[in-house]
Design a protein around this motif. Structure first.
Motif, mmCIF file in Angstrom:
data_model
loop_
_atom_site.group_PDB
_atom_site.id
_atom_site.type_symbol
_atom_site.label_atom_id
_atom_site.label_comp_id
_atom_site.label_asym_id
_atom_site.label_seq_id
_atom_site.Cartn_x
_atom_site.Cartn_y
_atom_site.Cartn_z
ATOM 1 N N LEU A 103 44.548 40.032 31.961
ATOM 2 C CA LEU A 103 45.574 41.020 32.287
ATOM 3 C C LEU A 103 45.216 41.618 33.642
ATOM 4 O O LEU A 103 44.191 42.298 33.770
ATOM 5 N N VAL A 104 46.024 41.341 34.650
ATOM 6 C CA VAL A 104 45.762 41.816 36.016
ATOM 7 C C VAL A 104 46.618 43.055 36.268
ATOM 8 O O VAL A 104 47.839 43.019 36.101
ATOM 9 N N VAL A 105 45.953 44.130 36.671
ATOM 10 C CA VAL A 105 46.666 45.392 36.887
ATOM 11 C C VAL A 105 46.227 46.026 38.201
ATOM 12 O O VAL A 105 45.099 45.814 38.660
ATOM 13 N N PRO A 106 47.112 46.834 38.814
ATOM 14 C CA PRO A 106 46.704 47.632 39.970
ATOM 15 C C PRO A 106 45.836 48.799 39.492
ATOM 16 O O PRO A 106 45.826 49.118 38.286
ATOM 17 N N PRO A 107 45.112 49.452 40.380
ATOM 18 C CA PRO A 107 44.237 50.564 39.962
ATOM 19 C C PRO A 107 44.957 51.642 39.164
ATOM 20 O O PRO A 107 44.362 52.253 38.270
ATOM 21 N N GLY A 108 46.230 51.874 39.445
ATOM 22 C CA GLY A 108 46.961 52.920 38.745
ATOM 23 C C GLY A 108 47.186 52.649 37.270
ATOM 24 O O GLY A 108 47.512 53.576 36.511
#
Length: 302
Positions: free
Chosen positions: A265-270
């Motif tokens: 699961l790739v997510v931005p820092p937010g």
């Protein structure tokens, strides 16, 4: 004041190259988690085999030769550079050491360059075509009812974007196979070269400046769209479950299940906190998605 001699320059730039190498080796990198490294020996690579998931059949009679479907998807290598100039007067004044952090940072920038290419491309997947001519993230990827790619295609989606109130994008990927959802294509290794001899370099002679630069030929491209899913819906159990179900239901031409297994699961820092909470182990055992994927928090996705 130092006397600038070939020996002094050699010693100085050996040290600066060591700083560059240290930055290169210590650069944080995540691209290998989501992309396959493909060496390149030409100006571009043509990936005519994309779109074909190999399968075995019972051997009855002679072998059946199946031509690779020609999609004409190619990745052109691009040329990248970064250059630093050091005035000769700085070397004469024994002040060249102030450039050491810059050389280490240039090494770090070289090391993270593949990450920038890969994750910039992932973010651009809503508007950048992949091998089937559709955007990598699209609602109309064609999947054909016959194994040979004929018949009336079914439109298959690998994205979920609400009509209004779209949130930050998160990505679910299957990186368990030899070909990952993205491709990092490398024509040459990054190299740091220097010009320090005024008799052989017009720039050194005319500008009284020693020049050092990185040269790198490479590029990024897409692999199989079936191995990636993008969503701008809230990152919660309902939408995460829907994304997993969509990926696990992916089929090849002819209706054969692809056995896609989402594992990152790739997510931005937010979205880091939400992602970790969603996939955290629940002591009561009530979280069905606990440890179902690895969370990859990517600083290049903003």
């Amino acid at each position: 004041m130092a006397v600038v001699t070939p020996g002094l320059l050699q010693a100085l730039f050996v040290g600066l190259h060591s700083d560059y190498k240290r930055g290169l080796e210590n650069a944080p990198s995540q691209w290998q988690e989501v992309a396959t490294l493909i060496p390149s020996a030409a100006a571009s690579n043509v990936y005519s085999w994309l779109g074909q998931f190999p399968r075995l059949r019972e051997w009855l009679g002679p072998r059946v030769l199946k031509d690779m479907q020609l999609h004409s998807y190619s990745i052109d290598n691009k040329l990248f550079e970064a250059t630093v100039g050091i005035p000769r007067t700085t070397v004469e004044d024994d002040s060249a050491g102030v450039y050491r952090p810059m050389f280490e940072e240039m090494g770090r920038a070289t090391g993270t360059h593949p990450d920038e290419l890969i994750f910039d491309l992932l973010a651009a997947g809503f508007s950048t075509a992949c091998y089937d001519g559709k955007n990598f993230f699209d609602v109309e990827h064609p999947v054909y009812p016959n194994v040979d790619g004929t018949g009336v295609a079914e439109a298959v989606s690998n994205m979920d974007v609400p009509a209004t109130n779209a949130g930050p994008t998160w990505y679910l990927l299957d990186t368990s196979r030899s070909i990952k959802p993205l491709i990092f294509q490398e024509r040459t290794k990054a190299e740091l070269v220097s010009k320090t001899d005024p008799t052989n370099s017009d720039h050194v002679f005319n500008h009284d400046e020693y020049v050092h630069g990185v040269r790198y030929r490479c590029n990024a491209g897409f692999g199989f769209w079936q191995m990636a899913y993008a969503s701008k819906q809230p990152l919660d159990a309902i939408h995460y479950g829907a994304a997993r179900a969509a990926m696990r239901g992916m089929k090849a031409d002819g209706g054969r299940p692809l056995a896609i297994t989402p594992n990152i699961l790739v997510v931005p820092p937010g979205l880091e906190g939400q992602a970790l909470k969603l996939l955290a182990k629940d002591e009561s055992g009530g979280n069905p998605w606990a440890n179902s994927a690895k969370v990859l928090v990517c600083p290049w996705l903003t």
